[in-house]
Design a protein around this motif. Sequence first.
Motif, PDB file in Angstrom:
ATOM      1  N   ALA A 271     104.634 -90.044 -22.725  1.00  0.00           N
ATOM      2  CA  ALA A 271     104.560 -88.793 -21.974  1.00  0.00           C
ATOM      3  C   ALA A 271     104.150 -89.037 -20.521  1.00  0.00           C
ATOM      4  N   ALA A 272     103.259 -89.993 -20.303  1.00  0.00           N
ATOM      5  CA  ALA A 272     102.751 -90.246 -18.949  1.00  0.00           C
ATOM      6  C   ALA A 272     103.647 -91.166 -18.141  1.00  0.00           C
ATOM      7  N   ALA A 273     104.339 -92.084 -18.823  1.00  0.00           N
ATOM      8  CA  ALA A 273     105.139 -93.103 -18.118  1.00  0.00           C
ATOM      9  C   ALA A 273     106.409 -93.380 -18.906  1.00  0.00           C
ATOM     10  N   PRO A 274     107.422 -92.504 -18.821  1.00  0.00           N
ATOM     11  CA  PRO A 274     108.632 -92.669 -19.624  1.00  0.00           C
ATOM     12  C   PRO A 274     109.434 -93.906 -19.280  1.00  0.00           C
ATOM     13  N   GLU A 275     109.159 -94.548 -18.163  1.00  0.00           N
ATOM     14  CA  GLU A 275     109.848 -95.786 -17.812  1.00  0.00           C
ATOM     15  C   GLU A 275     109.380 -96.981 -18.633  1.00  0.00           C
ATOM     16  N   THR A 276     108.311 -96.806 -19.394  1.00  0.00           N
ATOM     17  CA  THR A 276     107.768 -97.880 -20.212  1.00  0.00           C
ATOM     18  C   THR A 276     108.722 -98.246 -21.342  1.00  0.00           C
ATOM     19  N   VAL A 277     108.840 -99.556 -21.609  1.00  0.00           N
ATOM     20  CA  VAL A 277     109.617-100.064 -22.731  1.00  0.00           C
ATOM     21  C   VAL A 277     108.661-100.248 -23.904  1.00  0.00           C
ATOM     22  N   PHE A 278     109.119 -99.931 -25.106  1.00  0.00           N
ATOM     23  CA  PHE A 278     108.248-100.025 -26.275  1.00  0.00           C
ATOM     24  C   PHE A 278     108.708-101.138 -27.201  1.00  0.00           C
ATOM     25  N   GLY A 279     107.729-101.892 -27.705  1.00  0.00           N
ATOM     26  CA  GLY A 279     107.998-102.936 -28.677  1.00  0.00           C
ATOM     27  C   GLY A 279     107.472-102.531 -30.037  1.00  0.00           C
ATOM     28  N   GLU A 280     107.906-103.245 -31.058  1.00  0.00           N
ATOM     29  CA  GLU A 280     107.443-102.962 -32.415  1.00  0.00           C
ATOM     30  C   GLU A 280     106.038-103.502 -32.611  1.00  0.00           C
ATOM     31  N   ALA A 281     105.278-102.838 -33.473  1.00  0.00           N
ATOM     32  CA  ALA A 281     103.956-103.341 -33.829  1.00  0.00           C
ATOM     33  C   ALA A 281     104.104-104.744 -34.393  1.00  0.00           C
ATOM     34  N   GLY A 282     103.275-105.649 -33.920  1.00  0.00           N
ATOM     35  CA  GLY A 282     103.358-107.032 -34.360  1.00  0.00           C
ATOM     36  C   GLY A 282     104.272-107.867 -33.498  1.00  0.00           C
ATOM     37  N   SER A 283     104.988-107.230 -32.561  1.00  0.00           N
ATOM     38  CA  SER A 283     105.925-107.956 -31.719  1.00  0.00           C
ATOM     39  C   SER A 283     105.207-108.813 -30.696  1.00  0.00           C
ATOM     40  N   ALA A 284     105.740-110.000 -30.460  1.00  0.00           N
ATOM     41  CA  ALA A 284     105.244-110.860 -29.379  1.00  0.00           C
ATOM     42  C   ALA A 284     106.444-111.298 -28.541  1.00  0.00           C
ATOM     43  N   ARG A 285     107.343-110.338 -28.285  1.00  0.00           N
ATOM     44  CA  ARG A 285     108.533-110.646 -27.499  1.00  0.00           C
ATOM     45  C   ARG A 285     108.154-111.213 -26.139  1.00  0.00           C
ATOM     46  N   ALA A 286     109.093-111.926 -25.560  1.00  0.00           N
ATOM     47  CA  ALA A 286     108.813-112.664 -24.333  1.00  0.00           C
ATOM     48  C   ALA A 286     108.238-111.759 -23.243  1.00  0.00           C
ATOM     49  N   CYS A 287     107.024-112.047 -22.854  1.00  0.00           N
ATOM     50  CA  CYS A 287     106.366-111.381 -21.734  1.00  0.00           C
ATOM     51  C   CYS A 287     105.740-112.472 -20.879  1.00  0.00           C
ATOM     52  N   ASP A 288     105.686-112.233 -19.589  1.00  0.00           N
ATOM     53  CA  ASP A 288     105.080-113.214 -18.700  1.00  0.00           C
ATOM     54  C   ASP A 288     103.569-113.243 -18.848  1.00  0.00           C
ATOM     55  N   ALA A 289     102.970-112.108 -19.169  1.00  0.00           N
ATOM     56  CA  ALA A 289     101.519-112.008 -19.321  1.00  0.00           C
ATOM     57  C   ALA A 289     101.220-110.841 -20.248  1.00  0.00           C
ATOM     58  N   TRP A 290      99.983-110.787 -20.719  1.00  0.00           N
ATOM     59  CA  TRP A 290      99.560-109.735 -21.641  1.00  0.00           C
ATOM     60  C   TRP A 290      98.244-109.119 -21.187  1.00  0.00           C
ATOM     61  N   LEU A 291      98.073-107.857 -21.528  1.00  0.00           N
ATOM     62  CA  LEU A 291      96.811-107.138 -21.392  1.00  0.00           C
ATOM     63  C   LEU A 291      96.438-106.619 -22.762  1.00  0.00           C
ATOM     64  N   ILE A 292      95.241-106.964 -23.246  1.00  0.00           N
ATOM     65  CA  ILE A 292      94.815-106.548 -24.573  1.00  0.00           C
ATOM     66  C   ILE A 292      93.393-106.013 -24.539  1.00  0.00           C
ATOM     67  N   GLY A 293      93.088-105.128 -25.491  1.00  0.00           N
ATOM     68  CA  GLY A 293      91.701-104.759 -25.766  1.00  0.00           C
ATOM     69  C   GLY A 293      91.197-103.453 -25.220  1.00  0.00           C
ATOM     70  N   SER A 294      91.726-102.957 -24.108  1.00  0.00           N
ATOM     71  CA  SER A 294      91.189-101.723 -23.517  1.00  0.00           C
ATOM     72  C   SER A 294      91.285-100.576 -24.516  1.00  0.00           C
ATOM     73  N   GLY A 295      90.199 -99.827 -24.663  1.00  0.00           N
ATOM     74  CA  GLY A 295      90.214 -98.660 -25.537  1.00  0.00           C
ATOM     75  C   GLY A 295      90.355 -98.982 -27.004  1.00  0.00           C
ATOM     76  N   THR A 296      89.905-100.159 -27.429  1.00  0.00           N
ATOM     77  CA  THR A 296      89.958-100.515 -28.845  1.00  0.00           C
ATOM     78  C   THR A 296      88.562-100.820 -29.362  1.00  0.00           C
ATOM     79  N   ASP A 297      88.400-100.689 -30.653  1.00  0.00           N
ATOM     80  CA  ASP A 297      87.111-100.906 -31.302  1.00  0.00           C
ATOM     81  C   ASP A 297      87.285-101.990 -32.357  1.00  0.00           C
ATOM     82  N   PRO A 298      86.643-103.144 -32.202  1.00  0.00           N
ATOM     83  CA  PRO A 298      86.816-104.200 -33.199  1.00  0.00           C
ATOM     84  C   PRO A 298      86.347-103.793 -34.585  1.00  0.00           C
ATOM     85  N   GLY A 299      85.472-102.796 -34.659  1.00  0.00           N
ATOM     86  CA  GLY A 299      84.991-102.345 -35.959  1.00  0.00           C
ATOM     87  C   GLY A 299      86.032-101.607 -36.776  1.00  0.00           C
TER      88      GLY A 299
END
Length: 309
Positions: A81-109
């Motif tokens: 809704a906020a950024a329709p230009e975004t491409v979506f991958g499947e959960a569990g996907s590790a398709r080729a990306c140059d870099a990753w951002l992980i963890g923001s807004g998540t709870d390890p618990g």
Amino acid sequence: MIVERSPADAARWLRRPGARDDKYRRGVLGVRTGSAQFPGAAVLGVLAAWRSGVGLLRYVPTIDNAPAPAGLPSPAAAVLAAAPETVFGEAGSARACDAWLIGSGTDPGTRSPAETDALRALLAGDAPVVVDAGALALAATRRCTTAPGQPAAAAPRILTPHAGEFARLWRACELGEPPAALADPDAIDARAAATLRLAEALDATVLLKGSRTIAAAPGGAPLVSARATPWLATAGTGDVLAGALGALLAGHAAEVRADPALLAELGIAAAHLHDRAARLASGPAERPITAGDVARALGDAFAELAPRA
């Protein structure tokens, strides 16, 4: 020895596209952030990355995320809704990306075992990773493996803790009581020394967020930013900083793979871009701002700081 970096020093890392560029040459960032409880963190990071010069952003939803409470949208729906230009991958996907951002807004618990395995796989890869918030503890090891007995090649990674998260990482590394300087933003020498010590214990670059952000790569001199506007002391601005850093990292991923120490330079450059956006959003009157205001101002901040050909 501490090395101070000014906003002008950030310019070399803010690259305007040229006639030969396409969206892939400008950098592909994979983003695995947000949760049922905190979908807004995913939105803020994604918006920040788009406005910081990334060429393509692939958002990958978490695996087995809990149902959203109180009728909140899923992180993926909120991002779309906020950024329709975004491409979506499947959960569990590790398709080729140059870099990753992980963890923001998540709870390890509340993170599922399958999602933990997926994050560990990214940390064991060769694409550089920005590690924020709920993923910090996963990266607090020298070696990351996807399964017992498998060899691991830990990805170049930059951890982005605030003072409280820094203290938890310090204890996890069994370094003793966290430094008292964490409570004093003006104790730059002591904070820089502690940041370098933690970076060497983790074998990863550490970006200690604060009014003067400090970045240290193992074996290198700590880098210190200019003082940021205090209006950045508001909820969600860390998610914005992580998104901006992810965009810069995606655009310089090949250089970082060759020399992971450059992560410290990129971290400070992102901090200066973040601060300039906040100052633009706050305006001459220095009015209160939200994290969304900062994310939306990043494009203008980039335009001010980035050199023209």
